[in-house]
Design an enzyme around this catalytic site. Structure first.
Site, PDB file in Angstrom:
ATOM      1  N   LYS A  83       0.858  -1.188   0.000  1.00 46.54           N
ATOM      2  CA  LYS A  83       0.000   0.000   0.000  1.00 46.54           C
ATOM      3  C   LYS A  83       0.894   1.237   0.000  1.00 46.54           C
ATOM      4  O   LYS A  83       1.794   1.372   0.854  1.00 46.54           O
ATOM      5  CB  LYS A  83      -0.877  -0.026   1.253  1.00 46.54           C
ATOM      6  CG  LYS A  83      -2.179   0.724   1.117  1.00 46.54           C
ATOM      7  CD  LYS A  83      -3.041   0.435   2.341  1.00 46.54           C
ATOM      8  CE  LYS A  83      -4.371   1.127   2.267  1.00 46.54           C
ATOM      9  NZ  LYS A  83      -5.102   1.025   3.528  1.00 46.54           N
TER      10      LYS A  83
HETATM   11  C1  E4P Z   1      -8.401   2.117   3.291  1.00 40.55           C
HETATM   12  O1  E4P Z   1      -7.620   1.266   2.915  1.00 40.55           O
HETATM   13  C2  E4P Z   1      -8.323   2.783   4.577  1.00 40.55           C
HETATM   14  O2  E4P Z   1      -7.669   1.934   5.490  1.00 40.55           O
HETATM   15  C3  E4P Z   1      -9.660   3.074   5.195  1.00 40.55           C
HETATM   16  O3  E4P Z   1     -10.744   2.699   4.364  1.00 40.55           O
HETATM   17  C4  E4P Z   1      -9.769   4.434   5.778  1.00 40.55           C
HETATM   18  O4  E4P Z   1     -11.031   4.606   6.350  1.00 40.55           O
HETATM   19  P1  E4P Z   1     -11.381   5.744   7.407  1.00 40.55           P
HETATM   20  O5  E4P Z   1     -11.580   7.030   6.658  1.00 40.55           O
HETATM   21  O6  E4P Z   1     -12.639   5.281   8.054  1.00 40.55           O
HETATM   22  O7  E4P Z   1     -10.212   5.818   8.358  1.00 40.55           O
END
Ligand code: E4P
Length: 219
Positions: A83
């Site tokens: 990522k």
């Molecule tokens: C995506 O990979 C992120 O980890 C996640 O969806 C972020 O979500 P949030 O805005 O609820 O922290």
């Protein structure tokens, strides 16, 4: 549509994996912090629970640092997806990793132009954040529609749209209507998907009526 769970909570991942409905897992540094556990250990354990893609995020902000971290993370298991943040260096690393056949998830995407860049960089997944856009009074779902539309114009882009920052079942169903490839969903929202008050009420009535038949299925 593939369902990923957005968590580093091992017990939740095991519970959801047992349903057979889970296609992968995404994590981020905040979720690792919430787990209170060692990053490498958690990713290793998640990869032993699921064969689906497991996103593990780099921390370095520069290309060389990202590549070194990516090498370490990718060595954990064959289903680790690297990522990367949607930055200049993040996309440069994405391009290099895609040439090296390493799967990538480009995260923190908030515009269609950013998604187009990630597609050109050969990202396996692009993660547009719906909920965080809604939080600042922008239309998060409109971004999903824009990206799906743009990618569909270019058959050479094979990046999958991974809807992230989902806050409720409507984010999921609207994204599915648009043809998004994947949704990464917090455990709480996944459990909400199973529920409907009419299902509960209907089941209660069926069981009350069954009771009055004085029958058993397993005699
Ligand atoms: C995506 O990979 C992120 O980890 C996640 O969806 C972020 O979500 P949030 O805005 O609820 O922290």
């Amino acid at each position: 549509m593939k369902f990923f769970v957005d968590t580093a909570d091992i017990e939740e991942i095991k519970t959801l994996a047992d349903t057979g409905l889970l296609d992968g897992v995404t994590t981020n540094p905040s979720l690792i912090k919430q787990s209170g556990r060692d990053f490498i250990e958690v990713i290793t354990e998640i990869c032993s629970i699921t064969n689906g893609d497991v996103s593990a995020e780099v921390i370095a902000l520069d290309f060389d640092g990202m590549m070194k971290e990516a090498e370490k993370l990718a060595a954990i298991a064959s289903n680790v997806v690297i990522k990367l943040p949607l930055t200049f260096d993040g996309l440069k690393a994405c391009k290099k990793l895609s040439v090296d056949n390493v799967k990538t998830n480009v995260t923190l995407c908030f515009s269609a132009a950013q998604a187009l860049l990630a597609g050109k960089a050969g990202a396996t997944y692009i993660s547009p954040f719906v909920g965080r856009l809604d939080d600042i009074a922008f239309d998060g779902l409109q971004l999903i529609e824009d990206i799906v539309t743009i990618y569909s114009q270019y058959p050479d882009i094979d990046t999958q749209v991974l809807v992230a920052s989902i806050r409720n079942p409507i984010h999921l169903t609207e994204s599915a209507k648009m043809g998004a490839d994947v949704a990464t969903i917090p455990p709480k929202v996944i459990h909400q998907l199973f529920k409907h008050p009419l299902t509960d009420k209907g089941l209660e009535t069926f069981l009350a009526d069954w009771e009055q038949t004085n029958q058993t299925i397993l005699a």
